[in-house]
Design a protein around this motif. Sequence first.
Motif, mmCIF file in Angstrom:
data_model
loop_
_atom_site.group_PDB
_atom_site.id
_atom_site.type_symbol
_atom_site.label_atom_id
_atom_site.label_comp_id
_atom_site.label_asym_id
_atom_site.label_seq_id
_atom_site.Cartn_x
_atom_site.Cartn_y
_atom_site.Cartn_z
ATOM 1 N N GLU A 60 0.803 -1.220 0.000
ATOM 2 C CA GLU A 60 0.000 0.000 0.000
ATOM 3 C C GLU A 60 0.837 1.271 0.000
ATOM 4 O OE1 GLU A 60 -3.666 -1.965 2.589
ATOM 5 O OE2 GLU A 60 -2.047 -0.886 3.589
ATOM 6 N N LEU A 61 2.148 1.148 0.117
ATOM 7 C CA LEU A 61 3.002 2.326 0.192
ATOM 8 C C LEU A 61 3.169 2.980 -1.177
ATOM 9 C CD1 LEU A 61 5.852 0.943 2.479
ATOM 10 C CD2 LEU A 61 4.271 2.793 3.069
ATOM 11 N N PRO A 62 3.111 4.296 -1.236
ATOM 12 C CA PRO A 62 3.455 4.979 -2.486
ATOM 13 C C PRO A 62 4.910 4.698 -2.869
ATOM 14 C CG PRO A 62 2.364 6.470 -0.952
ATOM 15 C CD PRO A 62 2.679 5.224 -0.188
ATOM 16 N N GLU A 63 5.195 4.696 -4.155
ATOM 17 C CA GLU A 63 6.550 4.421 -4.627
ATOM 18 C C GLU A 63 7.569 5.348 -3.974
ATOM 19 O OE1 GLU A 63 7.742 2.196 -7.437
ATOM 20 O OE2 GLU A 63 5.989 1.189 -6.595
ATOM 21 N N ASP A 64 7.210 6.644 -3.840
ATOM 22 C CA ASP A 64 8.170 7.632 -3.362
ATOM 23 C C ASP A 64 8.026 7.939 -1.876
ATOM 24 O OD1 ASP A 64 5.736 8.868 -3.502
ATOM 25 O OD2 ASP A 64 6.459 10.683 -4.505
ATOM 26 N N ALA A 65 7.323 7.087 -1.131
ATOM 27 C CA ALA A 65 7.209 7.296 0.318
ATOM 28 C C ALA A 65 8.589 7.278 0.962
ATOM 29 C CB ALA A 65 6.341 6.203 0.927
ATOM 30 N N LEU A 66 8.751 8.019 2.045
ATOM 31 C CA LEU A 66 9.981 7.962 2.822
ATOM 32 C C LEU A 66 9.706 7.156 4.087
ATOM 33 C CD1 LEU A 66 12.908 8.665 3.481
ATOM 34 C CD2 LEU A 66 12.096 10.844 4.457
#
Length: 368
Positions: free
Chosen positions: A53-59
């Motif tokens: 579920e994480l966005p590709e560019d999540a930190l």
Amino acid sequence: MPWDLTLTDLPDLAWGAALLGTGGGGDPYLGKALAADSLAAAGGPVQFLDPEELPEDALVVTAAMMGAPTVVVEKLPNGKEAALALRALERHLGRPVTATMPAECGGMNSMVPLISAAQLGLPVVDADGMGRAFPELSMTTFGASGLPGSPMAIADEQGSVAVVDAGPDNRRLESLARALAVSMGASAWMALYPMSGADVRRTAVPRTVSTALELGRAVREARESHRDPFAALRETLPRTVYRHGTVVFSGKVVDVDRRTTDGFARGRAAIAADGTGSAEGACELVFQNENLLARIDGRTVAVVPDLVTVLHAESGQPVTTEALSFGQRVRVFVISAPDRLCTPEALAAFGPRAFGLDEDYRPATLVP
């Protein structure tokens, strides 16, 4: 789908995380107490995100405590160290963190992200970088896949904080962080391995927090209904990334040789058979914070990265390496390692020879 972890979930999570911590990963009682305080102060649950579920560019930044488990039971934290380290790393990186994540499984280290998440209003990723606990921060699936642990921030209970950047050299980062942790009293709290959502999916061991919660719940429900908790474990593990587990030895602890050196708890334990299991003779455990190897009558039956854990014979409660003591009646329970821990790159980072053991990794035989 996101899910919430509440105060009532903490006992089950602490039990399952301590089991997967293989004798290390910190004191489950202390971890549970600190997490409970943070969740109560926040007035609500902590949200967990599946890696998918994480966005590709999540930190995403991992969180952990570093140091000798034998020290932490005496040098208590103030509960703010993990958040202090995370905020320091945010300032260094120049952008806000999307979510935090455990660096490893363990009674304390599975709880550390909950503490900072509750205090800072962040979600936690349901994954980690070991699928168990290891004594060195370079020993992760992240590092084995080429991710740097740097930059990292490290903090102590006095409010001291430092940011360390060793570039791509995770062994160097371990050395520098270990020296800082020793100077901070042999235990400290870290935020490290900053990575993207895409990196999490590529490198992390997935759904280990929900697995720990499921295992803890299964054992508790078995005990409440007067069923065998060890059978409950064997029945639950095939539904997880761990697949198999079984008791390999039952007996009484007859000797523990444990010492704290260079920020680690190192030693051996001897367990004499009590006649309740199929094994004869004696079992020897070798540990460095975590249990690394189990031998029965001189024959290796399980070695890292397979999980060697010690459970009280009656209650099924996990026994950490700092809590092992003469006279305890225990069962040695071995769990097969997730596939991500068994790649050539992973074995080079945390297989038997990475610990100086003159052994090659052979998966434990846990299925007839």
